[in-house]
Design a protein around this motif. Structure first.
Motif, short mmCIF file in Angstrom:
data_model
loop_
_atom_site.label_atom_id
_atom_site.label_comp_id
_atom_site.label_asym_id
_atom_site.label_seq_id
_atom_site.Cartn_x
_atom_site.Cartn_y
_atom_site.Cartn_z
N ALA A 178 33.15 22.25 46.43
CA ALA A 178 32.50 23.56 46.85
C ALA A 178 33.45 24.68 47.12
N ILE A 179 34.12 24.39 48.16
CA ILE A 179 35.26 25.19 48.88
C ILE A 179 36.18 25.51 47.61
N ALA A 180 36.75 24.49 46.91
CA ALA A 180 37.89 24.76 45.83
C ALA A 180 37.18 25.71 44.69
N SER A 181 35.90 25.47 44.42
CA SER A 181 35.46 26.39 43.23
C SER A 181 35.06 27.96 43.84
N THR A 182 34.90 27.94 44.90
CA THR A 182 34.55 29.15 45.90
C THR A 182 35.96 29.88 46.05
N ARG A 183 36.98 29.24 46.31
CA ARG A 183 38.16 29.89 46.43
C ARG A 183 38.57 30.46 45.14
N GLU A 184 38.47 29.67 44.15
CA GLU A 184 38.92 29.82 42.73
C GLU A 184 38.20 31.27 42.27
N TRP A 185 36.79 31.13 42.52
CA TRP A 185 35.91 32.36 42.15
C TRP A 185 36.72 33.79 43.06
N LEU A 186 36.87 33.63 44.35
CA LEU A 186 37.42 34.60 45.19
C LEU A 186 38.94 35.13 44.57
N GLU A 187 39.72 34.20 44.24
CA GLU A 187 41.03 34.76 43.84
C GLU A 187 40.96 34.92 42.35
N LYS A 188 40.06 34.59 41.45
CA LYS A 188 40.08 35.15 40.16
C LYS A 188 39.22 36.39 39.87
N ALA A 189 38.36 36.27 40.60
CA ALA A 189 36.95 37.21 40.32
C ALA A 189 37.16 38.50 41.34
N VAL A 190 36.60 38.05 42.32
CA VAL A 190 36.49 38.83 43.54
C VAL A 190 38.00 39.86 43.79
N ILE A 191 39.02 38.94 43.95
CA ILE A 191 40.19 39.60 44.22
C ILE A 191 41.12 39.96 42.96
N GLY A 192 41.03 39.02 41.93
CA GLY A 192 42.00 39.22 40.73
C GLY A 192 41.20 40.21 39.85
N LEU A 193 40.08 40.35 39.89
CA LEU A 193 39.37 41.57 39.29
C LEU A 193 39.20 42.97 40.04
N ASN A 194 39.51 42.49 41.21
CA ASN A 194 39.30 43.82 42.36
C ASN A 194 38.05 44.45 42.50
N LEU A 195 37.19 43.30 42.38
CA LEU A 195 35.67 43.39 42.37
C LEU A 195 35.23 43.94 44.07
N CYS A 196 36.15 43.59 44.87
CA CYS A 196 35.86 44.01 46.46
C CYS A 196 37.61 44.29 46.75
N PRO A 197 37.81 45.68 46.86
CA PRO A 197 39.09 45.99 46.98
C PRO A 197 39.60 45.59 48.68
N PHE A 198 38.70 45.14 49.33
CA PHE A 198 38.95 44.67 50.94
C PHE A 198 39.30 43.34 51.10
N ALA A 199 39.02 42.45 50.09
CA ALA A 199 38.78 40.88 50.19
C ALA A 199 40.28 40.41 50.20
N LYS A 200 41.46 41.13 49.60
CA LYS A 200 42.60 40.52 49.31
C LYS A 200 43.27 40.46 50.68
N SER A 201 43.30 41.55 51.62
CA SER A 201 43.98 41.69 52.73
C SER A 201 43.48 40.33 53.56
N VAL A 202 42.08 40.28 53.84
CA VAL A 202 41.68 39.13 54.93
C VAL A 202 42.06 37.78 54.09
N TYR A 203 41.97 37.61 52.95
CA TYR A 203 42.28 36.28 52.65
C TYR A 203 43.70 35.99 52.62
N VAL A 204 44.48 36.82 51.99
CA VAL A 204 45.86 36.30 52.46
C VAL A 204 46.44 36.21 53.94
N LYS A 205 45.70 36.93 54.71
CA LYS A 205 45.85 36.52 56.17
C LYS A 205 45.07 35.40 56.55
#
Length: 184
Positions: free
Chosen positions: A9-36
Motif C-alpha cells: 500500500a505504501i509502495a503504490s502510494t509512493r509511486e502515485w505520489l512520485e509519478k502523478a502528484v509530483i511527476g505531473l505537478n498536480l500539486c506544486p507544493f508536494a515535491k519539497s516536503v517529499y524530498v525532505k
C-alpha cells in the motif's frame, strides 16, 4: 481489488505520489516536503469507519504535536475500509467533525483521495476525476500554515485545479494508465 500488505500500500502510494502528484505537478507544493522526507505514510488496519475515525483522530493529534520539519503532512492510507466512493465521500463529514472536535480547525485540514474519486456533476469515467484518484482510499492531513506558505509562493493557487484538469485531459486515460504500467 486485492488486499495489499502495508508495504504494498505504501509502495503504490509512493509511486502515485512520485509519478502523478509530483511527476505531473498536480500539486506544486508536494515535491519539497517529499524530498525532505516530511511526508508520513501510515496504513490503517481499520475495517470499519469507526476504527478509521479513531486512527484519524490519533494521526491528527500526532501531526499537530509534531514539528513541521519532522512531519509536514500525513497520508493515512486505508485499503480495508471505505472502498465504495460514496461511503468514503460521506466519511469526509466525519473527518471534518473530528478536526473541529480536536479544536484543530484552522490548524489542520483533511483532503481526500480515492481510486474511484468523482467530483460532483461529473461522470464516473470523466478524466478530470483522475486528479484525485489514488491507488487506495487515502486521507491527506495537511497543515494550514503549510498551505498558507505554499499559496504565498504560488500566488495563483486557485488556478491549480483548472491546470490539473487540463493536464490529465491532455494525458487521457491511456496516458494515465501508462504512468503506472510495469516497465519491461
Amino acid at each position: 481489488m486485492q488486499t495489499p500488505t502495508h508495504d504494498e500500500a505504501i509502495a503504490s502510494t509512493r509511486e502515485w505520489l512520485e509519478k502523478a502528484v509530483i511527476g505531473l505537478n498536480l500539486c506544486p507544493f508536494a515535491k519539497s516536503v517529499y524530498v525532505k522526507n516530511q511526508v508520513r505514510f501510515v496504513v490503517s488496519d481499520a475495517t470499519e469507519p469507526a476504527q478509521l475515525a479513531e486512527e484519524l483522530a490519533k494521526e491528527l493529534r500526532l501531526l499537530a504535536d509534531s514539528s513541521p520539519e519532522e512531519i509536514d503532512t500525513t497520508l493515512l492510507i486505508h485499503p480495508y475500509v471505505l472502498q465504495r466512493f460514496l461511503d468514503f465521500n460521506e466519511f469526509q463529514d466525519i473527518a471534518d467533525a473530528i478536526v473541529e472536535e480536536l479544536e484543530l480547525d484552522g490548524v489542520l485540514q483533511v483532503a481526500s483521495f480515492h481510486p474511484k474519486f468523482q467530483f460532483g456533476g461529473t461522470g464516473v469515467n470523466d478524466i478530470g476525476n483522475y486528479t484525485n484518484r489514488s491507488p487506495w482510499p487515502t486521507q491527506h492531513l495537511i497543515r494550514e500554515a503549510s498551505i498558507d506558505r505554499a499559496v504565498e509562493a504560488f500566488p495563483e493557487a486557485e488556478a491549480i485545479f483548472e491546470r490539473n484538469i487540463d493536464t490529465v485531459t491532455k494525458l487521457g486515460v491511456e496516458g494515465w494508465q501508462a504512468l503506472f504500467a510495469p516497465k519491461h
